[in-house]
Design an enzyme around this catalytic site. Structure first.
Site, mmCIF file in Angstrom:
data_model
loop_
_atom_site.group_PDB
_atom_site.id
_atom_site.type_symbol
_atom_site.label_atom_id
_atom_site.label_comp_id
_atom_site.label_asym_id
_atom_site.label_seq_id
_atom_site.Cartn_x
_atom_site.Cartn_y
_atom_site.Cartn_z
ATOM 1 N N ARG A 82 0.823 -1.216 0.000
ATOM 2 C CA ARG A 82 0.000 0.000 0.000
ATOM 3 C C ARG A 82 0.853 1.260 0.000
ATOM 4 O O ARG A 82 0.541 2.220 -0.708
ATOM 5 C CB ARG A 82 -0.963 0.006 1.188
ATOM 6 C CG ARG A 82 -1.948 1.169 1.129
ATOM 7 C CD ARG A 82 -3.047 1.055 2.182
ATOM 8 N NE ARG A 82 -2.525 1.132 3.550
ATOM 9 C CZ ARG A 82 -3.301 1.105 4.627
ATOM 10 N NH1 ARG A 82 -4.613 0.980 4.516
ATOM 11 N NH2 ARG A 82 -2.772 1.186 5.837
ATOM 12 N N LYS A 121 -2.366 7.105 1.206
ATOM 13 C CA LYS A 121 -2.112 7.363 2.627
ATOM 14 C C LYS A 121 -0.961 8.368 2.725
ATOM 15 O O LYS A 121 0.182 8.005 3.006
ATOM 16 C CB LYS A 121 -1.783 6.053 3.347
ATOM 17 C CG LYS A 121 -1.944 6.114 4.867
ATOM 18 C CD LYS A 121 -1.806 4.728 5.458
ATOM 19 C CE LYS A 121 -1.909 4.741 6.979
ATOM 20 N NZ LYS A 121 -3.251 5.130 7.447
ATOM 21 N N GLU A 153 -15.932 6.878 5.473
ATOM 22 C CA GLU A 153 -14.979 6.322 6.436
ATOM 23 C C GLU A 153 -14.850 7.237 7.636
ATOM 24 O O GLU A 153 -15.418 8.328 7.673
ATOM 25 C CB GLU A 153 -13.603 6.142 5.777
ATOM 26 C CG GLU A 153 -13.009 7.447 5.255
ATOM 27 C CD GLU A 153 -11.678 7.279 4.547
ATOM 28 O OE1 GLU A 153 -11.033 6.226 4.745
ATOM 29 O OE2 GLU A 153 -11.280 8.189 3.793
#
Length: 398
Positions: free
Chosen positions: A154, A248, A281
């Site tokens: 990720r 991220k 989220e």
């Protein structure tokens, strides 16, 4: 305008400042300009090592407030590198908290340190002053790194989206991360790591950066994961656009403000809605539901961060379907109405694992108690961390 006029008047001729004669001026302070400094909630100015009583006039629309106070200001020392390091050590030792920093790797000094005072990042690193960096984390449990490879995959995707080059190839990054945990001797905690555009200058473009940087820190935190139900609220802070939400990055100001908003309202976290009004989220965790038909329901990852823990929960939940404890697992858009009518609601993330939600805004979720299936999913994740397959558990050679 009154406050601007006040700022423009030299200190020596400003009627609002009373200056007392100084008999023995300090030579070391002759280099300091005799002007006002923004060093606190109001104004204070330094003159020969002492603080003067001043009246600061502030303007708020057409009204003015006058404040009198006195602050003792000492000389600002010029430190050697060893003196600066000693002060960093003292500062670190005086901090209180539940987390302990056991080891740090930095590609800038090309090694690992176990001295928390040395765990620093260059101020000209573009991750610091431009937010041009990405990060990820992996839990440490009983001497194993949980889902290390999934988290590395990720962060590499995030780095590609952020146009950040790599200081090392994937296998080298993986080896460095494992060695950093090994040097820390940490058995329970987390490994946090960053890829940045690197240090170089204070320009906007990273073209002046010599090379990308890799940082990693091992954090020991023995706080147990909680299964106590929490309250959430709907966030009023705008959600990040999908292009930025799916990576991220270190640009977490919206996340921080969302979390602060929740805390100000007596809640644990705030829930974001996407541009179409669907549930998205939390500030640093995913959200999921158990419907009245006993289906596990989770929003898709096309507009939000693809949570490694959330995806593992989905995989483990398939076993509950086979056992008949769940009727199905669905990943699709969820309306607020559907979410608030669910019999169970939960937050999912590497920092909390699976946390039950018992209230959303004014709506009680289910019967207002921690859901049984939420607890089962939490137990499954904990068991997976302790004895799961090597595809999700990487042993640390201490």
């Amino acid at each position: 305008m009154a406050s601007l006029q006040f700022f423009s008047i030299p200190v020596s001729r400003n009627p609002h400042i009373t200056r007392k004669p100084v008999e023995h001026p300090s030579p070391s302070l002759r280099l300091i300009p005799r002007n006002l400094a923004f060093l606190g909630p109001g104004l204070r100015y330094i003159h020969h090592g002492s603080a003067k009583d001043i009246k600061s006039i502030r303007s708020s629309n057409r009204t003015e407030a006058v404040t009198d106070y006195s602050i003792q200001v000492s000389d600002v020392p010029l430190l050697t590198s060893s003196e600066a390091m000693e002060r960093l050590k003292i500062n670190r030792e005086n901090r209180k908290g539940t987390q302990e920093f056991l080891a740090m790797y930095s590609s800038i000094f090309g090694g690992i340190t176990t001295d928390p005072a040395a765990m620093v990042i260059p101020i000209d690193d573009h991750m610091v002053h431009r937010g041009h960096g990405v990060f990820d984390t992996a839990a440490i449990r009983d001497g194993y790194l949980y889902e290390l490879d999934q988290h590395i995959d990720r962060i590499l995707r995030s780095a590609s989206m952020a146009k950040i080059g790599l200081a090392f190839d994937r296998e080298s990054i993986r080896r460095i991360l494992i060695q950093t945990v090994s040097a820390s001797k940490c058995k329970t905690g987390s490994l946090r790591y960053w890829l940045s555009a690197g240090p170089g200058d204070f320009q906007l473009s990273p073209s002046g950066c010599d090379q990308p940087a890799l940082y990693a820190v091992v954090v020991q935190d023995k706080s147990p994961f909680s299964s106590k139900g929490v309250k959430v609220v709907t966030s009023s802070i705008p959600i990040k656009p999908p292009q930025f939400a799916v990576m991220k990055s270190v640009n977490y100001l919206p996340n921080v403000l969302s979390k602060m908003e929740a805390e100000e309202k007596g809640a644990f976290a705030a829930i974001w809605l996407d541009g179409d009004g669907f549930i998205a989220e939390g500030p640093n965790m995913n959200v999921a539901f158990v419907t009245k038909d006993k289906e596990l329901l989770m929003p898709p990852f096309d507009k939000i961060l693809s949570g490694c823990t959330a995806k593992r929960v989905l995989a483990l939940a398939e076993g509950l379907v086979k056992e008949g404890k769940l009727q199905g697992v669905r990943v699709e858009n969820v309306t607020v109405e559907e979410g608030k009518k669910a019999v169970e609601m939960m937050l999912i993330g590497s920092g909390i694992l699976v946390r039950p939600i018992v209230q959303w805004d004014e709506q009680i979720i289910g019967d207002g108690k921690e859901g049984s299936l939420t607890q089962i999913l939490l137990n499954l994740i904990i068991k997976d961390m302790e004895s799961g397959p090597l595809t999700v558990r990487t042993p640390i050679p201490y």
